[in-house]
Design a protein around this motif. Sequence first.
Motif, PDB file in Angstrom:
ATOM      1  N   ASN A  81       2.148   9.039  -6.697  1.00 10.05           N
ATOM      2  CA  ASN A  81       2.441  10.458  -6.440  1.00 10.05           C
ATOM      3  C   ASN A  81       3.913  10.774  -6.689  1.00 10.05           C
ATOM      4  N   ASP A  89       0.806  -1.221   0.000  1.00 12.23           N
ATOM      5  CA  ASP A  89       0.000   0.000   0.000  1.00 12.23           C
ATOM      6  C   ASP A  89       0.840   1.273   0.000  1.00 12.23           C
ATOM      7  N   HIS A 131       1.190   4.232  -2.964  1.00 15.17           N
ATOM      8  CA  HIS A 131       0.995   5.666  -2.737  1.00 15.17           C
ATOM      9  C   HIS A 131       2.148   6.470  -3.331  1.00 15.17           C
TER      10      HIS A 131
END
Length: 199
Positions: free
Chosen positions: A52, A44, A48
């Motif tokens: 980004n 996870d 992220h």
Amino acid sequence: MDQCRGFAPATPRAEPPRPAPHMKGRDDATQRRSVTRVEPLALDPILHVARNMREEDRHEITATRWAFDPDRIAEETFALARFGCVAWHDGAPVAVVAAIECWPGFYSVGMFATDAWPEVACSLTRWARKRMAASLLAAGAHRMECRTIEGHETAHRWLERLGAGREAVMPDMGRHRETFYLYAWRLSDVPSRIVLEYP
């Protein structure tokens, strides 16, 4: 005796410290000192960071892939990396470092980050110098290398700070003929004083 009961002699009350101009309007939680931590790889947070990713890393990675797919990059990193970490700042994942064993003793090392990279750079540098290199050596690594695109000066400086040496210039390596630099660490380059530990 009066002081023991909580009746200390009256003294002028000091005014509470005023927030700095850039802190005005923030609550107490955001005024606390920022926190950076380094944790083992997990899917996870890698997702992220990949979704980004800062522009310099996106440009570098896109130059060596058919297409930029952050979810696939995250999944491959998590599935293939034998060693690595995620650096967090103020509760958000910021940078991923991963080392993939290509064949016995040889590792390909990579890092990508968000625009918050400056917030974790020092902590991650300490971690990489002391723990990641030690873990790879303990696993039998004799060579670790990283290829980075021309113009990505932040990456070049970081690799050099970690002790990697630039071994080669590779013109026309990228999909649009971008030039890459080859950085490497060899077993003889790594100081023997590093601590053999891994989070």
